[in-house]
Design an enzyme around this catalytic site. Structure first.
Site, PDB file in Angstrom:
ATOM      1  N   LYS A   6       0.852  -1.193   0.000  1.00  0.00           N
ATOM      2  CA  LYS A   6       0.000   0.000   0.000  1.00  0.00           C
ATOM      3  C   LYS A   6       0.879   1.231   0.000  1.00  0.00           C
ATOM      4  O   LYS A   6       1.659   1.465   0.919  1.00  0.00           O
ATOM      5  CB  LYS A   6      -0.930   0.059   1.214  1.00  0.00           C
TER       6      LYS A   6
ATOM      7  N   GLU B 299       9.621  -0.032  10.908  1.00  0.00           N
ATOM      8  CA  GLU B 299      10.600   1.071  10.858  1.00  0.00           C
ATOM      9  C   GLU B 299       9.832   2.308  11.257  1.00  0.00           C
ATOM     10  O   GLU B 299       9.041   2.831  10.469  1.00  0.00           O
ATOM     11  CB  GLU B 299      11.126   1.252   9.430  1.00  0.00           C
TER      12      GLU B 299
ATOM     13  N   CYS C 215      12.978  10.020   9.333  1.00  0.00           N
ATOM     14  CA  CYS C 215      12.948   9.340  10.629  1.00  0.00           C
ATOM     15  C   CYS C 215      14.307   9.426  11.312  1.00  0.00           C
ATOM     16  O   CYS C 215      14.396   9.352  12.525  1.00  0.00           O
ATOM     17  CB  CYS C 215      12.503   7.904  10.461  1.00  0.00           C
TER      18      CYS C 215
ATOM     19  N   GLU D  53       8.442  13.745  17.862  1.00  0.00           N
ATOM     20  CA  GLU D  53       8.945  13.772  16.480  1.00  0.00           C
ATOM     21  C   GLU D  53       8.164  14.847  15.714  1.00  0.00           C
ATOM     22  O   GLU D  53       6.973  14.693  15.445  1.00  0.00           O
ATOM     23  CB  GLU D  53       8.744  12.399  15.811  1.00  0.00           C
TER      24      GLU D  53
HETATM   25  P1  NAI Z   1       1.355   7.356   9.177  1.00  0.00           P
HETATM   26  O1  NAI Z   1       2.156   6.469  10.033  1.00  0.00           O
HETATM   27  O2  NAI Z   1      -0.076   7.597   9.554  1.00  0.00           O
HETATM   28  O3  NAI Z   1       1.356   6.786   7.661  1.00  0.00           O
HETATM   29  C1  NAI Z   1       2.273   5.851   7.153  1.00  0.00           C
HETATM   30  C2  NAI Z   1       1.525   4.835   6.303  1.00  0.00           C
HETATM   31  O4  NAI Z   1       0.636   4.095   7.123  1.00  0.00           O
HETATM   32  C3  NAI Z   1       0.666   5.442   5.194  1.00  0.00           C
HETATM   33  O5  NAI Z   1       0.690   4.618   4.055  1.00  0.00           O
HETATM   34  C4  NAI Z   1      -0.721   5.410   5.814  1.00  0.00           C
HETATM   35  O6  NAI Z   1      -1.764   5.382   4.867  1.00  0.00           O
HETATM   36  C5  NAI Z   1      -0.680   4.119   6.602  1.00  0.00           C
HETATM   37  N1  NAI Z   1      -1.642   4.042   7.693  1.00  0.00           N
HETATM   38  C6  NAI Z   1      -2.079   5.044   8.493  1.00  0.00           C
HETATM   39  N2  NAI Z   1      -2.963   4.580   9.386  1.00  0.00           N
HETATM   40  C7  NAI Z   1      -3.085   3.252   9.167  1.00  0.00           C
HETATM   41  C8  NAI Z   1      -3.871   2.207   9.764  1.00  0.00           C
HETATM   42  N3  NAI Z   1      -4.694   2.458  10.781  1.00  0.00           N
HETATM   43  N4  NAI Z   1      -3.736   0.957   9.287  1.00  0.00           N
HETATM   44  C9  NAI Z   1      -2.903   0.689   8.262  1.00  0.00           C
HETATM   45  N5  NAI Z   1      -2.164   1.630   7.650  1.00  0.00           N
HETATM   46  C10 NAI Z   1      -2.238   2.899   8.097  1.00  0.00           C
HETATM   47  O7  NAI Z   1       2.125   8.737   9.027  1.00  0.00           O
HETATM   48  P2  NAI Z   1       1.523  10.169   8.637  1.00  0.00           P
HETATM   49  O8  NAI Z   1       0.128  10.320   9.170  1.00  0.00           O
HETATM   50  O9  NAI Z   1       1.706  10.361   7.199  1.00  0.00           O
HETATM   51  O10 NAI Z   1       2.515  11.145   9.426  1.00  0.00           O
HETATM   52  C11 NAI Z   1       2.323  11.398  10.807  1.00  0.00           C
HETATM   53  C12 NAI Z   1       3.621  11.398  11.557  1.00  0.00           C
HETATM   54  O11 NAI Z   1       4.217  10.119  11.463  1.00  0.00           O
HETATM   55  C13 NAI Z   1       4.709  12.328  11.042  1.00  0.00           C
HETATM   56  O12 NAI Z   1       4.587  13.609  11.557  1.00  0.00           O
HETATM   57  C14 NAI Z   1       5.959  11.654  11.539  1.00  0.00           C
HETATM   58  O13 NAI Z   1       6.192  12.031  12.867  1.00  0.00           O
HETATM   59  C15 NAI Z   1       5.623  10.200  11.484  1.00  0.00           C
HETATM   60  N6  NAI Z   1       6.163   9.550  10.282  1.00  0.00           N
HETATM   61  C16 NAI Z   1       7.330   8.861  10.387  1.00  0.00           C
HETATM   62  C17 NAI Z   1       7.885   8.281   9.280  1.00  0.00           C
HETATM   63  C18 NAI Z   1       9.164   7.531   9.364  1.00  0.00           C
HETATM   64  O14 NAI Z   1       9.780   7.233   8.350  1.00  0.00           O
HETATM   65  N7  NAI Z   1       9.603   7.160  10.550  1.00  0.00           N
HETATM   66  C19 NAI Z   1       7.282   8.393   7.954  1.00  0.00           C
HETATM   67  C20 NAI Z   1       6.026   9.115   7.951  1.00  0.00           C
HETATM   68  C21 NAI Z   1       5.521   9.660   9.082  1.00  0.00           C
END
Ligand code: NAI
Ligand code: MG
Length: 500
Positions: free
Chosen positions: A190, A264, A299, A401
């Site tokens: 996804k 991750e 990250c 973060e």
């Molecule tokens: P997120 O963790 O919500 O999204 C990452 C992925 O997970 C996306 O593909 C999203 O559609 C999916 N996702 C979200 N909720 C889900 C669920 N309940 N079940 C299955 N899949 C789900 O990250 P978001 O909302 O884009 O960003 C929020 C915060 O997350 C950022 O401010 C940052 O702090 C952190 N983040 C950290 C990352 C990293 O590489 N460590 C990358 C992106 C965000």
């Protein structure tokens, strides 16, 4: 933020970028079962540039069925042949790397010259790296005696459900696709709702070489599409990159049916600067480690800067001078060093943190501040590199973060106390140590609770290193041979009685 599309076309898509044809299920480009779509925004000017299907449970069902159908044949392809296909994909990705880079810059807001080109190249390198490792899926023999042959096999797990974020979508996608397929698994990925185009281009390149159903990519929202994928009974392994909060949701889904999970997750990584490193190379390294030129949406961003008190002011002066020389602007413009935040939600979140820092009388703004409200930069989600000083490691801005260019500088005098503060976080992804005294630097590296510590450099990951987090920054390792073996294979022991 992406919204459900209401209009059809035309879209303001710059030349040389990829136009999605739908999502990839069973070797075909398809729309969502509901017919709904997600509009993709250029965060540099808030224009809509493409539409992708808004997948939900029915689409995940179809993708899992396609993967299920493809698995028996794919797992029996001789590993070296699977590797050769990955090598061909690497070549083809290189041929289209400028289109890939422009697409990444368009949808993520990451600057073309400083970020997107490197990401496109690294993604191809990841396929090449894993393509070369196919013959390393070795087992062991176990010495149980002269009349027993006991050996292990590295078998694929089955259908991998992979969920990736938007900050380095193609690199992070490649990092799951290449090792999972190399090891003989099939995949349903996804893409992130904010940045699916580059991942679809990568899938388009992959599908020229792979049998249908081996790689499926769905585009949709987290709960609506990622949820059914994480919870699907036929998905035998979950691999997630994103926030720690969603990582916990994924781990709970894995617990329900006892499937292995790789996570991750986030970070709040410390940079520890010793008094002998008050020099230009260290300042450049801090800018790199903080990932200012990717708006710190990383990250591994070194977002807590522990500066020795003797160099605190002079180091920050140099940091201001060098950082202010970086040009913020249109991500697709060759002249831009820094691009934009991904979407309005993240932009608003980053601004709130900056606002809190500005309002506190006990936090000193060193440079930066809130984004401009007028002019060309106000047309997109452009944030300004910002540094606050004089508050402690307990401050919210030093603990959470932010995922934006907000750096907190903290003064230290006692080394043990500095390391205690560095470790006082529920995260433990990356860390950076800066000193000419290599013994001291390595002692600090060993004392810091992080999955990856760099000494005197602040760069990104390279294929071959086992990368992943301590504490709530994650579980499992990817990016390496061991990562592939641990994360994408399961060991089977076969024990044979030779005495009959
Ligand atoms: P997120 O963790 O919500 O999204 C990452 C992925 O997970 C996306 O593909 C999203 O559609 C999916 N996702 C979200 N909720 C889900 C669920 N309940 N079940 C299955 N899949 C789900 O990250 P978001 O909302 O884009 O960003 C929020 C915060 O997350 C950022 O401010 C940052 O702090 C952190 N983040 C950290 C990352 C990293 O590489 N460590 C990358 C992106 C965000
Ligand atoms: Mg989210």
């Amino acid at each position: 933020m992406s919204t459900t599309a209401t209009q059809t076309k035309p879209l303001a898509q710059p030349s040389g970028t990829y136009q999605p044809k739908g999502m990839l299920i069973g070797g075909k480009w398809v729309g969502s079962a509901s017919g709904q779509r997600i509009a993709i925004e250029n965060p540099g000017n808030r224009s809509l540039v493409a539409e992708v299907p808004r997948a939900a449970a029915a689409d995940v069902e179809a993708a899992v069925a396609a993967a299920d159908k493809a698995f028996p044949a794919w797992k029996n392809v001789v590993p070296r042949e699977r590797g050769k296909l990955l090598l061909k994909i690497a070549e083809a990705m290189e041929v289209r790397s400028e289109e890939m880079a422009r697409t990444i810059a368009l949808e993520t807001g990451n600057a073309l010259r400083t970020q997107a080109r490197g990401e496109a190249k690294l993604a191809a390198d990841i396929f090449r790296y894993f393509g070369g490792l196919a013959s390393e899926l070795k087992g062991e023999t176990v010495p149980l005696g002269e009349h027993v042959l006991s050996y292990t096999r590295r078998e694929p797990i089955g259908i991998v459900g992979a969920i990736i974020p938007w900050n380095a979508p193609v690199m992070l996608g490649a990092l799951k696709i290449a090792p999972a397929l190399c090891a003989g698994n099939v995949l349903v990925m996804k893409a992130a709702e904010d940045a699916p185009m580059g991942v679809l281009l990568m899938a388009d390149i992959c599908q020229e070489f792979l049998p249908p159903g081996v790689l499926n990519v769905v585009t949709g929202y987290g709960e609506e599409c990622g949820g059914p994928l994480a919870n699907h009974p036929k998905v035998r392994k979950l691999s997630f990159t994103g926030s720690t909060d969603v990582g916990k949701v994924i781990m709970r889904a894995a617990a329900e049916r006892i499937v292995p999970v790789s996570l991750e997750l986030g970070g709040k990584s410390p940079s520890l600067v010793y008094p002998d490193a008050d020099e230009d190379w260290a300042v450049d390294g801090i800018i790199n480690a903080m990932r200012f030129t990717r708006q710190s949406q990383s990250c591994t961003a070194g977002s807590r800067l522990f500066l020795h008190e003797d160099i605190f002011d002079s180091f920050l002066k140099k940091l201001e001078k060098k950082t202010s020389a970086l040009k913020i602007g249109d991500p697709l413009d060759e002249a831009s060093d820094i691009g934009t935040i991904i979407n309005n939600k993240q932009f608003t979140k980053v601004c709130k943190y900056v606002d809190e820092g500005l309002k506190r009388s006990d936090a000193k703004l060193v440079f930066g501040g809130l984004p401009p409200k007028t002019g060309p930069l106000s047309e997109g989600y452009f944030a300004v590199p910002t540094v606050f000083a004089d508050r402690s490691n307990d401050w919210r801005l030093a603990r959470e973060e932010i995922f934006g260019p907000v750096l907190v500088a903290i003064r230290w005098s006692d080394e043990a106390e500095a390391i205690r503060m560095a470790n006082d976080s529920h995260y433990g992804l990356a860390a950076y140590v800066w000193t000419h005294d290599i013994g001291r630097g390595l002692r600090a590296a060993h004392a810091i609770e992080s999955g990856w510590v760099q000494v005197n450099q602040g760069g990104g990951q390279s294929p071959g290193m086992s990368y992943g987090g301590f504490k709530q920054s994650g579980l499992g390792r990817e990016f390496s041979l061991e990562g592939m073996l641990d994360s994408f294979t399961q060991r089977k022991s076969v024990t044979v009685n030779l005495a009959v």
